[in-house]
Write an enzyme that holds these catalytic residues in place. Structure first.
Site, PDB file in Angstrom:
ATOM      1  CE  LYS A  40      -1.419   7.288  -2.058  1.00  0.00           C
ATOM      2  NZ  LYS A  40      -1.342   7.836  -0.699  1.00  0.00           N
ATOM      3  NE  ARG A 135       0.603   7.102   6.506  1.00  0.00           N
ATOM      4  CZ  ARG A 135       0.017   7.225   5.313  1.00  0.00           C
ATOM      5  NH1 ARG A 135      -0.360   6.150   4.640  1.00  0.00           N
ATOM      6  NH2 ARG A 135      -0.206   8.414   4.781  1.00  0.00           N
TER       7      ARG A 135
END
Ligand SMILES: *Cc1c(COP(=O)(O)O)cnc(C)c1O
Length: 370
Positions: A40, A135
């Site tokens: 990414k 998260r």
């Protein structure tokens, strides 16, 4: 003539990335841990993906479905894993382009199942488990129910479970939370008669634990981006021995170089970014301005390769160096190492060129595939 290539640019050394990938996959492979190479930060660069694969990663992970699509369409042959839980609005693309997605909402998995049925495909889900970093992740108490529901969903297969620590809250992988991951995997497999292909122990921040743990349990995968691309672990940003820390460098160019005072002349108010800067009196210094700024990278995250150069400050489009100890002329190219934030920003800036440097076998493979 590299000195005359357009700047600013990122120089991405595919041989060094392949080397870093190979060193990590060999070391971890010997422990029974496969590596998902994470692209990414390079916006899903097919060239980088191929370098990771040549280095031995077993799959490619990316958080953006656009990046996965780009790599697939460029002909990269790999199993692709979507690392960020899919948006409900994009389940069709996810099923079309990703083989596996990391998930933490049953509603999303239901919709993936519907999309998979429409496309007549099987989609595999890796169930993320919340282990303290707060998260993404299913709560431990909900997992039984989640697995039970997933098993009923047509065209969905459970790839396994995983966790993500450190990224948001800085929680370290340790004997307690990692043992909980393994125990959870074992108990779900026992209870439902399953054999998980993947128990994914986290990201680059999990490397230290894997290397030092007395017992890694049933953890058999790790997802690595920064460790491969920048050659460092991410708990303390220590260089990993034997890996290149400069596989990706930022090259910039001097657009003005003059002797000027070190102290500004006039009353000091806020600068372009709302800070009130302070300065050290050093008399006249050689100030070199580079044609790059905060719009192109995270200036706080770049370090001149030449330690005689010192960053004074930056605005949107200008970066000012004290180059008194290393005179630079207009047109001189200056190279920087980057941290993850700086890399992410520079990769994303349309104003920063991307140049690949590589050995011949990599060029051949990329020619074949792009
Ligand atoms: C980005 C990401 C990774 C890779 O993180 P690194 O710190 O670059 O190794 C792994 N897992 C998930 C879920 C991610 O979003």
């Amino acid at each position: 003539m590299p000195g005359f290539e357009v700047t600013p640019r990122l120089e991405i050394d595919l041989s060094k990335i392949r080397h870093n990938s190979a060193r990590l996959t060999e070391h971890l492979g010997a422990m029974g841990v496969s590596v998902t190479g994470v692209t990414k930060a390079t916006l899903g660069s097919p060239e980088v993906a191929n370098a990771l694969l040549l280095g031995g990663v077993d799959s490619i992970g990316d958080s953006r479905i656009e990046n996965i699509r780009k790599m697939r369409e460029a002909g990269v042959e790999a199993q692709f894993r979507l690392l960020r839980s899919p948006q409900l609005s994009r389940v069709d693309e996810v099923v079309e382009f990703a083989d596996v997605s990391l998930n933490s909402e049953l509603e999303v998995i239901r919709r993936l199942s519907q999309a998979a049925q429409r496309q007549n495909r099987i989609h595999r889900v890796l169930l993320m488990v919340e282990l303290g970093d707060l998260r993404e992740g299913f709560l431990l108490a909900d997992l039984d129910q989640v697995v039970q529901q997933c098993l009923k969903l047509p065209n969905i297969e459970i790839e396994g479970i995983g966790t993500n620590l450190t990224c948001l809250s800085g929680v370290k992988p340790d004997a307690t939370n990692m043992a909980l991951l393994s125990a959870t995997a074992v108990s779900l497999q026992d209870r439902f008669g399953l054999k998980f292909a993947t128990v994914s122990g986290g990201n680059s921040a999990t490397l230290n634990w894997l290397y030092n743990a007395a017992d890694i349990g049933v953890t058999n995968n790790i997802r690595l981006g920064e460790a491969i691309l920048l050659g460092c672990e991410t708990l303390n940003r220590q260089a990993i021995p034997g890996l290149y820390g400069n596989a990706i460098t930022l090259v910039t160019e001097v657009i003005e170089s003059k002797l000027k005072p070190s102290l500004p002349d006039g009353e000091i108010a806020q600068n372009a970014f709302g800070g009130v800067p302070t300065f050290v009196q050093r008399g006249e210094i050689q100030r070199s301005i580079l044609g790059i700024g905060q719009q192109d990278t995270l200036v706080e995250g770049i370090t001149p390769e030449n330690s005689e150069l010192e960053i004074i400050g930056a605005s949107s489009d200008h970066l000012v160096l004290d180059s008194s100890r290393c005179r630079l002329g207009v047109g001189s190219q200056v190279r920087f190492n980057l941290n993850y934030g700086a890399l992410l920003a520079a990769m994303t800036s349309p104003f920063v060129g991307k140049t690949f440097v590589c050995s011949s076998d990599l060029i051949d493979r990329n020619r074949q595939r792009v």
